[in-house]
Scaffold this active site. Structure first.
Site, mmCIF file in Angstrom:
data_model
loop_
_atom_site.group_PDB
_atom_site.id
_atom_site.type_symbol
_atom_site.label_atom_id
_atom_site.label_comp_id
_atom_site.label_asym_id
_atom_site.label_seq_id
_atom_site.Cartn_x
_atom_site.Cartn_y
_atom_site.Cartn_z
ATOM 1 N N PHE A 246 0.777 -1.065 0.058
ATOM 2 C CA PHE A 246 -0.038 -0.009 -0.022
ATOM 3 C C PHE A 246 0.852 1.429 -0.189
ATOM 4 O O PHE A 246 1.778 1.320 0.806
ATOM 5 C CB PHE A 246 -0.919 0.136 1.284
ATOM 6 C CG PHE A 246 -1.685 1.352 1.585
ATOM 7 C CD1 PHE A 246 -2.778 1.758 0.763
ATOM 8 C CD2 PHE A 246 -1.113 2.316 2.392
ATOM 9 C CE1 PHE A 246 -3.362 2.800 1.291
ATOM 10 C CE2 PHE A 246 -1.765 3.673 2.580
ATOM 11 C CZ PHE A 246 -2.775 3.591 2.136
ATOM 12 N N ASP B 229 -17.906 -16.023 -6.701
ATOM 13 C CA ASP B 229 -16.701 -16.711 -6.357
ATOM 14 C C ASP B 229 -15.547 -15.735 -6.739
ATOM 15 O O ASP B 229 -15.763 -15.069 -7.627
ATOM 16 C CB ASP B 229 -16.558 -18.096 -7.414
ATOM 17 C CG ASP B 229 -16.134 -19.038 -6.516
ATOM 18 O OD1 ASP B 229 -15.256 -18.812 -5.573
ATOM 19 O OD2 ASP B 229 -16.050 -20.512 -6.779
ATOM 20 N N ASN C 250 -11.422 -17.152 -7.129
ATOM 21 C CA ASN C 250 -10.591 -18.413 -6.982
ATOM 22 C C ASN C 250 -9.190 -18.168 -6.995
ATOM 23 O O ASN C 250 -8.645 -19.380 -7.529
ATOM 24 C CB ASN C 250 -11.090 -19.550 -7.818
ATOM 25 C CG ASN C 250 -12.508 -20.304 -7.457
ATOM 26 O OD1 ASN C 250 -12.574 -20.188 -5.961
ATOM 27 N ND2 ASN C 250 -13.396 -20.389 -8.106
ATOM 28 N N ASP D 25 -15.125 -12.119 5.243
ATOM 29 C CA ASP D 25 -14.954 -11.243 6.193
ATOM 30 C C ASP D 25 -16.151 -10.344 6.159
ATOM 31 O O ASP D 25 -17.302 -10.272 5.393
ATOM 32 C CB ASP D 25 -13.788 -10.383 5.707
ATOM 33 C CG ASP D 25 -14.091 -9.942 4.031
ATOM 34 O OD1 ASP D 25 -14.697 -9.231 3.797
ATOM 35 O OD2 ASP D 25 -13.199 -10.550 3.254
ATOM 36 N N GLU E 47 -31.787 -43.442 2.886
ATOM 37 C CA GLU E 47 -31.160 -41.988 2.881
ATOM 38 C C GLU E 47 -32.173 -41.072 2.317
ATOM 39 O O GLU E 47 -32.016 -39.983 2.830
ATOM 40 C CB GLU E 47 -29.829 -42.253 2.142
ATOM 41 C CG GLU E 47 -28.607 -42.866 2.488
ATOM 42 C CD GLU E 47 -27.615 -43.052 1.751
ATOM 43 O OE1 GLU E 47 -26.316 -43.109 1.990
ATOM 44 O OE2 GLU E 47 -27.759 -43.056 0.285
HETATM 45 C C1 GLA Z 1 -14.802 -22.795 -5.781
HETATM 46 C C2 GLA Z 1 -15.795 -22.886 -4.876
HETATM 47 C C3 GLA Z 1 -16.433 -24.232 -5.120
HETATM 48 C C4 GLA Z 1 -16.924 -24.105 -6.725
HETATM 49 C C5 GLA Z 1 -15.778 -24.139 -7.517
HETATM 50 C C6 GLA Z 1 -16.082 -24.143 -8.914
HETATM 51 O O1 GLA Z 1 -13.693 -23.578 -5.617
HETATM 52 O O2 GLA Z 1 -15.489 -22.581 -3.593
HETATM 53 O O3 GLA Z 1 -17.689 -24.311 -4.348
HETATM 54 O O4 GLA Z 1 -17.911 -23.393 -6.918
HETATM 55 O O5 GLA Z 1 -14.966 -22.852 -7.179
HETATM 56 O O6 GLA Z 1 -15.125 -23.931 -9.838
#
Ligand code: GLA
Length: 729
Positions: A280, A478, A480, A534, A614
Site C-alpha cells: 500500500f 466466487d 478463486n 470477512d 437415505e
Molecule cells: C470454488 C468454490 C466451489 C465451486 C468451484 C467451482 O472452489 O468454492 O464451491 O464453486 O469454485 O469452480
C-alpha cells in the site's frame, strides 16, 4: 448520552451498556488513550504511569520533563517518525522526503446516528441507536489532518473506529501506512487469539501468549484470505467462554490486511489493524482525503461467548443488508460436487426433480454453465450460456426448474478471466499483469483489473444480463485465486501502490450497484470456499460459502473458528456425499446433516445416488432444519466444546426468550467401556423446566447448566448429537 465530553479537560468518555472507552488530549495536545474495558463509572487516568525510561526521548515542548515520552504512553493514534518507536498507525512521506507527523488535538464534533464511509462498507444504524464522535488531530508542521471517527452503538456494546486523512496544503504527501485503529492496553498481560488456515481448512483457532516483540496476522494476497482472517481477540490469560475479559476487533475489509500486536519494553500491549502497508501507498494531493476501512470493537468482561454474541448481533443486523439478512434462507442443492463440469440441462433437471421430492427449495447451477467451460482451463469472462450443455437456453431451464417448485441460483466468478476465452482474446489488457513480465497463473486464470471503469462496466453488464433474462433468485459470487503482479495501465507509476486498495474499492462499487439493482437476488460470497470470509463481503452478501472442505469432521473445526465473530446465518454449510471429496472420509449422513444445520443449509450431492433409506433421512433432515432454522439463525449460539482439543464438537442454540434449546454436534471417536460425557448447557433460565423432545424427560434449567446432559452412547465414529428442549412453566 453514550458520549461524554469534558471540554475543559479535553477528555472523552464513550459509554456503552457494559463498557467504557476513554481518551484525553493533554497539555501538549497529545491524544492519550486512557481506557477501554469494563464500565467503571470512573476516570481511569489515575492508572497511567510516566516512568523515565532511557532511550525513550521527549517531545521538544515537554522541556525538562524526562518522563514525558511518546514512546511509553498509551496513544490513540500514534504516528511514525517523532519518537514513539512502537508500532505506528500512520506513516506519511512529505514532498521533501521526510517521514514524520506530529499529530495534536484540534477539536471534536459529535452527531446523532452513525457516520458512513465513502466507498467502503461499514456498520450502519438508525439515528436513535447510534452516535458519532469525531476527533480532529493536525500535524503541527504541515496541513495534514486526521479525523478519528468513533461510532457508538451503546445498547450493543459496540464501538466502531476509522480514520480520515486529509491533505490541506499545497504539497503532496504519500501515505505509506494508514491503519484503521491503534489500540493500546497499558495494563498488558494479554493473550492473542487469531484464526489461521489454508484452502479447505480456514479459520482454525490459535491462542498464544504474547511475547515481547511483535505478533502479526495478515494477508498480502489481495483478498482477506484463507490463511489469516481480519479478526482478532485479545484476552486475559484466564479467559474462557464464560469468564474473564476479552476484546474483539473485526476489520470490515476484503483485501490485504494486517493486524500487528506489540508487547513493548514496559509490558504494555499495542494493536494496530487495517490495510496491509506492505502492498500500500497512497498519494494525497492538496484537498484530497483518504478513508480507512472500519474496525468493529467490542469488550466482554464475561468471557468469549458474550463477545461472540455482540459480534453476531452487530454483523447480522448492522453490517449485513438487504431483504435476506434476517430472512429464513432457502434450503438449496448445489450441483458442484454432484457433477463438477460434467452436466447438461437434462442432468440439472433430474437433480432438481429429485431435490423437489426431498423438500429442497432451490437449485444452484455451479461452475460450467457458460462460455467454453469444461474444466478450469478456459471460459472465465464469457458470461453467456454454453448451449452445448444448456441446450434450450437458460431461461427455459430456469422456468422448468421453477415449475418443479424450486427457485434457481447461478455461479459467477466475475473478477476473473481465462486466457482461453473470447474476453481475453478481445481485451488482453484487462487482465492484471506487469508489462514485459509473465503473470502468475493460478487455477490457470488471471484477474481482471477492477480499478478500471470499463472492466467494471463489462462485469456489471454481463452479470445483470443473465439476471434480467432468467428468473434467478441467487448468485454465488466466487473468486478463486490470490492476486499479485499488481500493475494498472490506468495508474501513473507513482500511484501503482494504490492498486490493491483501488481493486477492493472497485469490487465494492460493483457489488453495491448489483446488489441494489437486484434487491430480490440473494448474493452468496465465495472464494475457494472461505478465502474472503470477512465483514466487508458480508455487507453485500449476507452469507458466504464457509469452506470448500465439506468433510463434516473438519467442518466442525472450521465452523467453530468462524463462529467467534461471524453469525451462524452467514456460513454456507452443505451436506455432501461420502467418501468425502476432499478427505476420503466416510461420516454417517445424519452427522453430516447435523453439522451442516449450523449455518445456511443445503446439499451438494447427486440425489439420485441416495438409497431409499437415505432419501427418507434427507427428507427428515430438511423438515427438521426448517423447524429449527429460526432458532438457529436468531438464537444465541454457544460453543459447548472445543473440537480442536475435545473428542467431540457440541454447540447449542438458545432462543432469546430461553424457551427453546437445540443441542447439536458430533462425537468423533467411540471408545469401549467409558462413561458418557455430561455437557453443561448455557444461557437457559435456571428456574424454567425443560422437556427433552425425544424422551419426554423433564429437567430444570439449573440442572442442565450445573449438571449438564449426558451425550448419547455412541456407536462407530462421527456419531451425531441432537437434543431439542422446550421450556414450560
Ligand atoms: C470454488 C468454490 C466451489 C465451486 C468451484 C467451482 O472452489 O468454492 O464451491 O464453486 O469454485 O469452480
Amino acid at each position: 448520552m453514550p458520549i461524554r465530553i469534558n471540554e475543559q479537560e479535553k477528555s472523552f468518555c464513550i459509554e456503552t451498556e457494559n463498557t467504557m472507552y476513554q481518551m484525553k488530549a493533554d497539555e501538549y495536545g497529545v491524544l492519550k488513550h486512557i481506557w477501554y474495558g469494563e464500565h467503571t463509572g470512573c476516570d481511569m487516568e489515575y492508572l497511567l504511569d510516566y516512568p523515565d525510561v532511557g532511550f525513550s526521548g521527549n517531545i521538544y515542548d515537554a522541556g525538562n520533563k524526562r518522563n514525558y515520552s511518546l514512546d511509553t504512553m498509551p496513544l490513540e493514534y500514534s504516528a511514525s517518525g517523532i519518537g514513539d518507536f512502537r508500532l505506528s498507525a500512520i506513516s506519511a512521506v512529505h514532498s521533501d522526503g521526510s517521514n514524520a507527523l506530529d499529530l495534536r488535538y484540534q477539536g471534536y464534533f459529535t452527531k446523532k446516528g452513525k457516520y458512513s464511509i465513502m466507498g467502503l462498507p461499514c456498520v450502519y444504524a438508525d439515528e436513535d441507536t447510534a452516535e458519532t464522535l469525531e476527533i480532529l488531530l493536525k500535524d503541527i508542521t504541515s496541513n495534514i489532518t486526521v479525523i478519528l471517527k468513533y461510532g457508538v452503538l451503546d445498547k450493543l456494546d459496540i464501538i466502531t473506529r476509522s480514520a480520515v486523512i486529509m491533505n490541506s496544503w499545497k504539497y503532496p504527501v504519500t501515505l505509506k501506512k494508514a491503519f484503521s485503529i491503534c489500540l493500546d492496553f497499558p495494563q498488558g498481560n494479554l493473550e492473542w487469539v487469531h484464526f489461521h488456515g489454508r484452502h479447505a481448512m480456514e479459520r482454525i483457532v490459535e491462542r498464544a501468549p504474547l511475547i515481547h516483540g511483535i505478533a502479526e496476522s495478515s494477508s498480502e494476497r489481495g483478498a482477506s484470505s484463507h490463511q489469516q482472517n481480519p479478526s482478532v481477540l485479545l484476552c486475559d490469560k484466564n479467559c474462557t467462554e464464560e469468564n474473564g475479559s476479552c476484546f474483539g476487533a473485526v476489520l470490515i475489509y476484503s483485501g490485504s490486511f494486517q493486524t500487528k500486536i506489540e508487547c513493548d519494553q514496559l509490558d504494555q500491549v499495542r494493536m494496530v489493524m487495517g490495510i496491509n502497508p506492505k502492498s500500500f501507498s497512497w498519494i494525497l494531493k492538496e484537498g484530497e482525503k483518504f478513508y480507512t476501512p472500519e474496525v468493529i470493537l467490542s469488550y466482554s468482561g464475561k468471557g468469549m461467548q458474550v463477545l461472540s454474541h455482540n459480534f453476531h448481533r452487530v454483523i447480522r443486523n448492522n453490517v449485513c443488508r438487504g431483504k435476506y439478512k434476517l430472512a429464513e434462507r432457502s434450503v438449496l442443492i448445489n450441483n458442484w460436487e454432484a457433477t463438477y463440469y460434467d452436466f447438461d440441462d437434462k442432468k440439472l433437471l433430474s437433480i432438481a426433480k429429485d431435490a423437489a421430492r426431498l423438500g429442497v427449495d432451490m437449485l444452484v447451477i455451479d461452475d460450467g454453465w457458460f462460455g467454453k467451460r469444461n474444466d478450469d482451463r478456459s471460459g472465465l469472462g464469457d458470461w453467456f450460456v454454453n448451449e452445448n450443455k444448456i441446450k434450450e437456453g437458460l431461461c427455459s431451464l430456469v422456468e422448468k426448474v421453477r415449475s418443479l417448485g424450486l427457485k434457481c441460483g447461478i455461479w459467477f466468478e466475475p473478477e476473473m478471466v481465462s486466457e482461453d476465452s473470447i474476453l481475453y482474446r478481445e481485451h488482453p489488457d484487462w487482465a492484471i499483469k506487469i508489462p514485459n513480465r509473465k503473470p502468475m497463473r493460478s487455477r490457470f486464470q488471471l484477474v481482471l483489473d477492477l480499478t478500471r471503469q470499463d472492466v467494471r462496466d463489462y462485469i456489471y453488464n454481463s452479470v445483470s444480463r443473465i439476471l434480467k433474462c432468467a428468473d434467478i433468485s441467487y448468485v454465488k459470487w466466487d473468486m478463486n485465486r490470490s492476486i499479485c503482479d499488481w500493475y494498472s495501465a490506468e495508474l501513473s507509476p507513482e500511484r501503482q501502490g494504490e492498486m490493491p486498495h483501488r481493486y477492493i474499492l472497485g469490487l465494492y462499487e460493483l457489488l453495491e450497484k448489483l446488489t441494489s439493482d437486484f434487491p430480490d437476488v440473494l448474493f452468496e460470497g465465495c472464494s475457494g470456499g472461505g478465502g474472503r470470509f470477512d465483514a466487508g463481503m458480508l455487507y453485500y452478501c449476507p452469507q458466504i460459502w464457509c469452506s470448500d472442505n465439506t468433510d463434516a469432521y473438519e467442518r466442525t473445526k472450521i465452523q467453530y473458528g468462524t463462529s467467534f465473530f461471524y453469525p451462524i446465518s452467514s456460513m454456507g454449510t452443505h451436506v455432501s456425499a461420502v467418501p468425502n471429496h476432499q478427505t476420503g472420509r466416510t461420516i454417517p449422513l445424519e452427522s453430516r446433516a447435523v453439522v451442516a444445520m449450523a449455518g445456511s443449509f443445503g446439499y451438494e450431492l447427486d440425489p439420485s445416488t441416495l438409497s431409499q433409506q437415505e432419501t427418507l433421512d434427507v427428507r427428515n433432515q430438511i423438515r427438521r432444519y426448517k423447524k429449527y432454522r429460526t432458532l438457529i439463525h436468531n438464537g444465541f449460539y454457544y460453543r459447548l466444546s472445543n473440537p480442536i482439543d475435545d473428542n467431540y464438537a457440541v454447540w447449542s442454540f438458545v432462543s432469546s426468550d430461553r424457551t427453546q434449546v437445540l443441542v447439536q454436534g458430533m462425537i468423533f471417536h467411540t471408545k469401549a467401556n467409558v462413561l458418557r460425557t455430561p455437557i453443561k448447557l448455557r444461557g437457559l433460565s435456571p428456574d424454567k423446566k425443560y422437556i427433552l423432545e425425544s424422551s419426554g424427560q423433564v429437567y430444570t434449567g439449573k440442572a442442565l447448566m450445573e449438571g449438564g446432559i449426558l451425550l448419547p452412547r455412541s456407536w462407530g465414529d462421527y456419531y451425531p448429537v441432537e437434543m431439542y428442549f422446550t421450556a414450560f412453566l
